[in-house]
Scaffold this active site. Structure first.
Site, PDB file in Angstrom:
ATOM      1  N   LYS A  15       0.834  -1.203   0.000  1.00 28.75           N
ATOM      2  CA  LYS A  15       0.000   0.000   0.000  1.00 28.75           C
ATOM      3  C   LYS A  15       0.868   1.251   0.000  1.00 28.75           C
ATOM      4  CE  LYS A  15      -3.892  -2.348   2.117  1.00 28.75           C
ATOM      5  NZ  LYS A  15      -4.611  -2.744   3.327  1.00 28.75           N
TER       6      LYS A  15
ATOM      7  N   GLN B 256      -4.998  -1.306   9.543  1.00 31.05           N
ATOM      8  CA  GLN B 256      -4.820  -2.625   8.929  1.00 31.05           C
ATOM      9  C   GLN B 256      -5.409  -3.710   9.824  1.00 31.05           C
ATOM     10  OE1 GLN B 256      -3.403  -3.299   5.806  1.00 31.05           O
ATOM     11  NE2 GLN B 256      -4.101  -5.375   6.198  1.00 31.05           N
TER      12      GLN B 256
ATOM     13  N   ASP C 182     -11.313   3.132   4.004  1.00 29.69           N
ATOM     14  CA  ASP C 182     -11.728   1.738   3.825  1.00 29.69           C
ATOM     15  C   ASP C 182     -13.244   1.619   3.716  1.00 29.69           C
ATOM     16  OD1 ASP C 182      -9.729  -0.128   3.454  1.00 29.69           O
ATOM     17  OD2 ASP C 182      -9.219  -0.242   5.582  1.00 29.69           O
TER      18      ASP C 182
END
Ligand code: NDP
Length: 298
Positions: free
Chosen positions: A51, A95, A118
């Protein structure tokens, strides 16, 4: 002869990243993405590294916060609060998975909805189900991009989503519904799953079971999006496979994503797209239609 098409997620993701980079330059902004990694899960470290690399390529500044496994939950929440209040940070990614002592729902809910790249905050989840213009989970957004690039208009198609997780299955079903598909969601308690799946024009497999779907699950000519990422040991070596038995599915599907190289790269590309969207929304910059977050038409 079967007119099989391989859906190239790597190429599609590169195109999305190029567009993100061009839009960043056009707007003259400098988006920043904060990535929080708690603990030492090896797979999470690989995901975070990827990422960060893609962010750099797209012209997005990434700020990494690597926290020890035993960090108190309160300290994680305090960091999120600090990043929420920092105007130089546009997106926050926590995460997953988190260590067991940190309550996942609480931590995700602590992220400001406007920085929730997200798309997991309940305000964004609710907005998605109401068809509002919100930050949308990256993996389903990437799947929609691939489906629309392959099929064009999805209106009236019968889509079967296998899996009902909050991060893939449910938002996937919501996006397909917005694109005017008839949607069936299957899960571990579904009865006659194979027969139901065999009626689908579009199959999205997000189960986490290696090669569970073979040709007997598929209607000839259907399009298959394989979200699954499973590591198996075969012939003395370890490799990644999807939830679909690729070789078997090739015989009947009209198009299919490979694993790796299908949905995975799209997930990261849409994380960058969401970070750009968040930055533009925070700057209150009007967006052109081509930049609108992926709901039903990207
Ligand atoms: P979850 O484990 O959260 O959800 C799995 C879903 O599959 C559940 O809804 C479960 O049903 C359902 N399921 C399990 N067994 C069966 C079965 N035999 N028949 C039908 N449904 C079944 O997984 P995720 O959604 O997080 O991930 C799914 C897969 O996608 C994993 O392999 C993961 O690694 C991968 N993934 C890939 C990403 C990418 O970028 N390519 C991103 C995210 C995930 P129930 O709800 O009843 O338990």
């Amino acid at each position: 002869m079967n007119s099989l098409k391989l859906i190239d997620g790597k190429a599609a993701a590169a195109g999305v990243l190029r567009q993100v980079k061009a839009d960043i330059a056009r707007h003259g902004i400098h988006p920043a993405l904060a990535v929080i990694l708690v603990g030492d899960d090896p797979a999470s470290h690989v995901y975070v590294r990827n990422k960060v690399l893609r962010a750099e390529e797209a012209g997005i500044r990434s700020l990494e916060y690597r926290l020890p496994t035993d960090i108190p939950q309160a300290d994680v929440l305090a960091l999120i609060a600090r990043l929420n209040a920092d105007p130089s940070v546009n997106g926050i990614l926590l995460q997953l998975p988190l260590p067991a002592h940190i309550e996942e729902a609480l931590a995700l809910q602590a992220i400001a909805p406007s920085k929730d790249v997200d798309g997991f905050h309940s305000e964004n989840v609710g907005g998605l189900s109401q068809g509002r213009d919100v930050l949308t989970p990256c993996t389903p957004s990437g799947c929609m991009h691939l489906l629309q690039a392959t099929l064009g208009d999805l209106s009236g198609k019968h889509a079967v989503v296998i899996g009902r997780s909050n991060i893939v299955g449910k938002p996937m079903a919501a996006l397909l519904l917005q694109a005017h598909c008839s949607v069936t969601v299957l899960h571990s308690r579904s009865v006659n799953a194979r027969e139901l799946c065999r009626q689908a024009d579009i199959v999205v497999a997000a189960v986490g079971r290696p090669q569970m779907l073979d040709a007997s699950w598929l209607k000839p000519g259907c399009v298959v999006i394989d979200v699954g990422i499973n590591r198996i040991e075969a012939g003395g070596r370890s490799r990644l496979v999807g939830d679909v038995d690729f070789d078997s599915a090739l015989a009947v599907a009209s198009a299919i994503t490979p694993v790796p190289g299908g949905v995975g790269p799209m997930t990261i590309a849409f994380l960058m797209k969401n970070t750009l969207t968040a930055a533009l929304q925070q700057a209150n910059t009007p967006r052109s239609l081509s930049e609108a977050p992926c709901l039903s038409t990207c």
